[in-house]
Design a protein around this motif. Structure first.
Motif, mmCIF file in Angstrom:
data_model
loop_
_atom_site.group_PDB
_atom_site.id
_atom_site.type_symbol
_atom_site.label_atom_id
_atom_site.label_comp_id
_atom_site.label_asym_id
_atom_site.label_seq_id
_atom_site.Cartn_x
_atom_site.Cartn_y
_atom_site.Cartn_z
ATOM 1 N N GLN A 53 2.957 -3.129 -10.841
ATOM 2 C CA GLN A 53 2.378 -2.320 -9.759
ATOM 3 C C GLN A 53 2.121 -3.171 -8.522
ATOM 4 O O GLN A 53 2.342 -2.718 -7.388
ATOM 5 C CB GLN A 53 1.072 -1.690 -10.226
ATOM 6 N N ALA A 54 1.664 -4.396 -8.724
ATOM 7 C CA ALA A 54 1.418 -5.294 -7.590
ATOM 8 C C ALA A 54 2.722 -5.586 -6.850
ATOM 9 O O ALA A 54 2.771 -5.559 -5.609
ATOM 10 C CB ALA A 54 0.780 -6.592 -8.079
ATOM 11 N N ILE A 55 3.775 -5.848 -7.601
ATOM 12 C CA ILE A 55 5.078 -6.127 -6.980
ATOM 13 C C ILE A 55 5.578 -4.895 -6.241
ATOM 14 O O ILE A 55 6.134 -4.985 -5.141
ATOM 15 C CB ILE A 55 6.089 -6.575 -8.048
ATOM 16 N N GLY A 56 5.363 -3.719 -6.829
ATOM 17 C CA GLY A 56 5.789 -2.490 -6.177
ATOM 18 C C GLY A 56 5.106 -2.262 -4.842
ATOM 19 O O GLY A 56 5.688 -1.668 -3.921
ATOM 20 N N ARG A 57 3.859 -2.728 -4.702
ATOM 21 C CA ARG A 57 3.142 -2.572 -3.442
ATOM 22 C C ARG A 57 3.803 -3.347 -2.301
ATOM 23 O O ARG A 57 3.608 -3.023 -1.120
ATOM 24 C CB ARG A 57 1.685 -2.998 -3.599
ATOM 25 N N LEU A 58 4.576 -4.356 -2.622
ATOM 26 C CA LEU A 58 5.321 -5.057 -1.572
ATOM 27 C C LEU A 58 6.325 -4.121 -0.910
ATOM 28 O O LEU A 58 6.644 -4.275 0.272
ATOM 29 C CB LEU A 58 6.049 -6.273 -2.162
ATOM 30 N N GLY A 59 6.829 -3.167 -1.685
ATOM 31 C CA GLY A 59 7.742 -2.181 -1.109
ATOM 32 C C GLY A 59 7.068 -1.362 -0.028
ATOM 33 O O GLY A 59 7.690 -1.006 0.983
ATOM 34 N N ASN A 60 5.773 -1.056 -0.214
ATOM 35 C CA ASN A 60 5.022 -0.332 0.813
ATOM 36 C C ASN A 60 4.881 -1.165 2.080
ATOM 37 O O ASN A 60 4.841 -0.621 3.192
ATOM 38 C CB ASN A 60 3.638 0.035 0.295
ATOM 39 N N TYR A 61 4.796 -2.479 1.925
ATOM 40 C CA TYR A 61 4.725 -3.387 3.077
ATOM 41 C C TYR A 61 6.002 -3.282 3.904
ATOM 42 O O TYR A 61 5.962 -3.152 5.135
ATOM 43 C CB TYR A 61 4.521 -4.812 2.570
ATOM 44 N N PHE A 62 7.160 -3.295 3.227
ATOM 45 C CA PHE A 62 8.426 -3.191 3.950
ATOM 46 C C PHE A 62 8.613 -1.800 4.570
ATOM 47 O O PHE A 62 9.252 -1.660 5.603
ATOM 48 C CB PHE A 62 9.599 -3.510 3.016
ATOM 49 N N ASN A 63 8.040 -0.798 3.928
ATOM 50 C CA ASN A 63 8.167 0.569 4.445
ATOM 51 C C ASN A 63 7.140 0.907 5.526
ATOM 52 O O ASN A 63 7.161 2.011 6.067
ATOM 53 C CB ASN A 63 8.020 1.577 3.306
ATOM 54 N N GLN A 64 6.224 -0.027 5.803
ATOM 55 C CA GLN A 64 5.142 0.225 6.762
ATOM 56 C C GLN A 64 4.385 1.514 6.406
ATOM 57 O O GLN A 64 4.252 2.428 7.215
ATOM 58 C CB GLN A 64 5.677 0.326 8.195
ATOM 59 N N GLU A 65 3.861 1.562 5.171
ATOM 60 C CA GLU A 65 3.175 2.763 4.720
ATOM 61 C C GLU A 65 1.951 2.392 3.883
ATOM 62 O O GLU A 65 1.772 1.231 3.500
ATOM 63 C CB GLU A 65 4.122 3.633 3.881
ATOM 64 N N LEU A 66 1.134 3.382 3.590
ATOM 65 C CA LEU A 66 -0.058 3.229 2.759
ATOM 66 C C LEU A 66 -1.011 2.176 3.317
ATOM 67 O O LEU A 66 -1.454 1.280 2.605
ATOM 68 C CB LEU A 66 0.322 2.885 1.307
ATOM 69 N N TYR A 67 -1.337 2.306 4.590
ATOM 70 C CA TYR A 67 -2.314 1.403 5.186
ATOM 71 C C TYR A 67 -3.556 2.181 5.586
ATOM 72 O O TYR A 67 -3.614 3.406 5.482
ATOM 73 C CB TYR A 67 -1.721 0.660 6.386
ATOM 74 N N GLY A 68 -4.577 1.455 6.047
ATOM 75 C CA GLY A 68 -5.850 2.067 6.391
ATOM 76 C C GLY A 68 -6.026 2.239 7.881
ATOM 77 O O GLY A 68 -5.061 2.233 8.654
ATOM 78 N N GLY A 69 -7.277 2.351 8.288
ATOM 79 C CA GLY A 69 -7.578 2.572 9.694
ATOM 80 C C GLY A 69 -7.495 1.305 10.527
ATOM 81 O O GLY A 69 -7.243 0.201 10.008
#
Length: 323
Positions: A143-159
């Motif tokens: 799951q931690a490694i998968g979160r890197l994919g969100n980094y590349f996609n510029q998604e799932l961030y906060g305010g």
């Protein structure tokens, strides 16, 4: 001027894209991260399973069932809880199938993945709780490694934030000039926002959970699914507060993101199981149970003969030796 420079240097830059092309073939960072996570989970799970007395190759055989079920379950949960993204006026329902663009709900992935693992374990005569305990650390690291994919996609961030570890968000456009945060490329490195990197918070939290459950497993020799329950409780505790920080579109219940409620309920269930399963005693002895359940001769490769066959062979003419 100096303060502005320090602020820029202190923030975290985003990648300029999340997709690369080898000719017509797209290489999506999100998909690559998911695949890498699955490989790590299987590799580590295999090692832990053998250490606990299991047979090498069992985890790979179980993964053949668990991984496809998990991917389908993860996508179903995402589409159901974020249905407004795919259904309604002006929406194309077929985009619900585009898993490569992101969108996997961990709750659905674990739930349906467990069904697949149960099928695989049942076919091999393996207790599911014991297998789940072996897999737990690898799953949370995946799951931690998968979160890197969100980094590349510029998604799932906060305010928005002014903290030193704020994440820079760039404007991305496709070659046709259309804005697309997933498939586009940053036109420059001037941030349009600096936000809380909630994907990073979850990544670090997941690694901490992995360390916690490995330590607890070694110290207390946890068994009967208690390692897995501790992983679920640890993960949901972090997901609860991280989910409250996210600003991306989500289904709301009473003005609160649905995954906040799910995290709380799953946490309580995991803690209850962890406490109740303690009454089942010490960790399972996988090697001993395997030795008990394995018919005589199977381990050596010799054919197994049941009592009825043995009697028939004894009474047959070929089995009678001359006096």
């Amino acid at each position: 001027m100096l303060n502005g420079l320090n602020a820029v240097l202190a923030t975290i830059p985003s990648p300029d894209r999340g997709v690369w092309f080898l000719g017509p073939l797209p290489l999506r960072a999100y998909a690559l991260c998911i695949i890498a996570g699955i490989i790590v989970a299987i590799w580590w799970g295999e090692r832990r399973w053998v250490e606990r007395g299991g047979i090498k190759g069992d985890v790979t055989d179980i993964a053949v069932w668990a991984v496809p079920f998990g991917l389908v379950g993860g996508r179903l949960y995402h589409v159901i809880t974020d249905n407004q993204k795919y259904f309604g006026p002006g929406k194309n329902p077929l985009t619900a199938l585009e898993i490569w663009n992101g969108g996997l709900g961990i709750w659905g992935a674990i739930a349906l993945g467990a069904v697949g693992a149960w099928i695989g374990c049942r076919r091999k005569g393996i207790p599911l709780p014991a297998m789940a305990d072996a897999l737990a650390p690898g799953i949370v690291v995946a799951q931690a490694i998968g979160r890197l994919g969100n980094y590349f996609n510029q998604e799932l961030y906060g305010g928005d934030t002014t903290l030193p570890w704020g994440l820079e968000i760039y404007r991305r456009v496709t070659p046709e000039g259309r804005e697309d945060a997933l498939a586009g490329v940053a036109i420059d490195h001037t941030p349009i926002q600096v936000v809380h990197p909630t994907f990073l918070y979850e990544l670090l939290w997941n690694l901490g959970v992995a360390l916690l459950i490995v330590w607890a497993d070694r110290k207390f020799r946890l068994g009967h699914g208690r390692v897995f329950a501790l992983y679920v409780a640890g993960y949901t505790a972090g997901r609860f507060w991280i989910e409250l920080m996210r600003t991306d579109e989500a289904t709301l219940i009473l003005g609160t993101r649905v995954n906040v409620f799910v995290s709380a309920l799953v946490f309580l269930g995991a803690v209850a199981y962890f406490i109740i399963a303690r009454s089942r005693g010490e960790r399972e002895d996988i090697a001993a149970s395997r030795a008990t359940d394995t018919p005589v001769g199977e381990a050596t490769g010799e054919p197994v003969v049941d009592a009825g066959d043995a009697k028939d062979q004894k009474d047959s003419p070929e089995s009678v030796k001359p006096e």
